[in-house]
Design an enzyme around this catalytic site. Structure first.
Site, PDB file in Angstrom:
ATOM      1  N   LYS A 145       0.815  -1.216   0.000  1.00  0.00           N
ATOM      2  CA  LYS A 145       0.000   0.000   0.000  1.00  0.00           C
ATOM      3  C   LYS A 145       0.849   1.267   0.000  1.00  0.00           C
ATOM      4  O   LYS A 145       0.469   2.277  -0.608  1.00  0.00           O
ATOM      5  CB  LYS A 145      -0.950   0.000   1.201  1.00  0.00           C
ATOM      6  CG  LYS A 145      -2.053  -1.051   1.079  1.00  0.00           C
ATOM      7  CD  LYS A 145      -3.022  -0.992   2.250  1.00  0.00           C
ATOM      8  CE  LYS A 145      -4.141  -2.001   2.085  1.00  0.00           C
ATOM      9  NZ  LYS A 145      -5.105  -1.970   3.211  1.00  0.00           N
ATOM     10  N   LYS A 204      -8.069  -9.504  -8.620  1.00  0.00           N
ATOM     11  CA  LYS A 204      -9.266  -9.610  -7.792  1.00  0.00           C
ATOM     12  C   LYS A 204     -10.305  -8.579  -8.217  1.00  0.00           C
ATOM     13  O   LYS A 204      -9.958  -7.483  -8.654  1.00  0.00           O
ATOM     14  CB  LYS A 204      -8.907  -9.380  -6.319  1.00  0.00           C
ATOM     15  CG  LYS A 204      -8.247 -10.557  -5.632  1.00  0.00           C
ATOM     16  CD  LYS A 204      -7.992 -10.286  -4.163  1.00  0.00           C
ATOM     17  CE  LYS A 204      -9.268 -10.241  -3.360  1.00  0.00           C
ATOM     18  NZ  LYS A 204      -9.023 -10.114  -1.902  1.00  0.00           N
ATOM     19  N   LYS A 242     -13.263  -2.513  -6.170  1.00  0.00           N
ATOM     20  CA  LYS A 242     -13.896  -1.220  -6.394  1.00  0.00           C
ATOM     21  C   LYS A 242     -12.932  -0.236  -7.038  1.00  0.00           C
ATOM     22  O   LYS A 242     -13.347   0.701  -7.737  1.00  0.00           O
ATOM     23  CB  LYS A 242     -14.392  -0.662  -5.055  1.00  0.00           C
ATOM     24  CG  LYS A 242     -15.100   0.680  -5.175  1.00  0.00           C
ATOM     25  CD  LYS A 242     -15.364   1.292  -3.819  1.00  0.00           C
ATOM     26  CE  LYS A 242     -15.928   2.704  -3.980  1.00  0.00           C
ATOM     27  NZ  LYS A 242     -16.072   3.397  -2.694  1.00  0.00           N
TER      28      LYS A 242
END
Length: 331
Positions: free
Chosen positions: A110, A194, A197
């Site tokens: 991240k 995956k 969103k």
């Protein structure tokens, strides 16, 4: 057995969230005492729009209830409504070690190359995660492969705290394998990624709020290959998009991938996709209708979350008090 798990209130839940976590949570309610929380404190570790966050908490609560989380069976609450979470996290930051956090793969992923520009909260995120679990003396935590490392960290923190302060306060939680199988749902445009969103393509995912026509259209246009379906799941190796769609069908219908292939062996996607659309719509249509009803009653949602928070505060209080006492801040 006490199970604790949380989900960030990001809004717009999709089929991957439902099949990968939420329906498993629903099944867990009949197997163990369950606490489920909206992880709104975790949401602050990246840039957030304050005007959107509160609405997302309600939206996520509505989606969970519509999907089958029963406030009469489980404790459902917003993380920020239980101050014991951040309070215990601060205490545990004295126990956690920089080296442990530096090894967290999610921190590396991240933060990317801009670690100096990432928030401190993003770095210490796993300590708050440990507090989320340890404050309730959870015995088990349902996690995917990407979160197992964080449960190992929570165990390390629990054991070190107990040893450092010569107490038997914290339970070292185990990963929970109950609740049936969780599907790993991939993008409809790329079987190697995956469903997410954050994908810029709306065609990559199916939202719980998509209409029946939109669901059918997205599945009709889902990326596939020209080969017919085999009779053995092993033969889907090297065919990620085909494996993904078969996996979705299995998760939606409650069958095994092998059983799905027995039904469609030798057929192409021209026959398979309409059947998959029908099965997906049959699952999502009643959830969507219930979600819309719940959205129109924010007072009820707030009441459910408030009642859940009240119970969670009561459950967390003894553990927090003992943690303060262990480190010398309470008598």
């Amino acid at each position: 057995m006490r199970v604790v798990s949380g989900i960030q209130p990001t809004g717009d839940l999709h089929l991957g969230n439902l099949l990968g976590a939420i329906l498993r949570w629903v099944r867990m309610q009949d197997e163990a005492e369950c606490l489920f929380f909206l992880a709104d404190l975790h949401a602050l570790t990246v840039d957030v729009d304050p005007a959107i966050l509160r609405g997302n908490v309600r939206e996520m609560a509505a989606a969970l209830i519509a999907s089958g989380i029963d406030p009469a069976k489980s404790t459902l609450f917003a993380q920020s409504a239980v101050p014991a979470h951040p309070e215990l996290a601060w205490i545990l930051q004295g126990t956690a070690r920089m080296g442990w956090l530096n090894r967290m793969t999610q921190w590396k992923d991240k933060a990317g190359k801009n670690r100096e520009g990432a928030s401190v909260g993003l770095f210490t995120y796993p300590v708050l995660q440990a507090a989320d679990v340890l404050v309730y003396k959870a015995t088990h935590v349902p996690v995917g492969e990407d979160q197992k490392q964080h449960i190992e960290l929570a165990r390390d923190i629990a054991v070190k705290f107990n040893n450092d302060f010569d107490v038997e306060l914290f339970v070292a939680p185990e990963p929970y394998i109950g609740g049936g199988t969780a599907a790993r749902v991939m993008s409809l445009r790329d079987g190697a990624s995956k469903m997410s969103k954050s994908d810029p393509s709306e065609a990559s995912r199916i939202h719980l709020t998509d209409s029946d026509d939109v669901i059918a259209q997205k599945l009709r246009k889902a990326k596939t290959d020209p080969e017919p379906l085999p009779d053995d799941p092993e033969l889907l190796a090297g065919r990620p998009e085909a494996r993904n769609l078969v996996g979705i069908m299995a998760a939606v219908t409650g069958e095994s991938p092998a059983a799905v292939l027995q039904r469609f062996s030798g057929q192409g996607f021209g026959a398979f996709k309409p059947a998959l659309a029908d099965a997906t719509i049959a699952l999502l249509a009643p959830l969507r209708e219930r979600l819309i009803e719940l959205r129109n009653d924010p007072a009820m949602l707030d009441g459910i979350l408030a009642a859940g928070a009240e119970k969670a505060v009561e459950l967390a209080a003894p553990t927090l008090h003992e943690a303060y006492r262990a480190v010398g801040l309470r008598s």
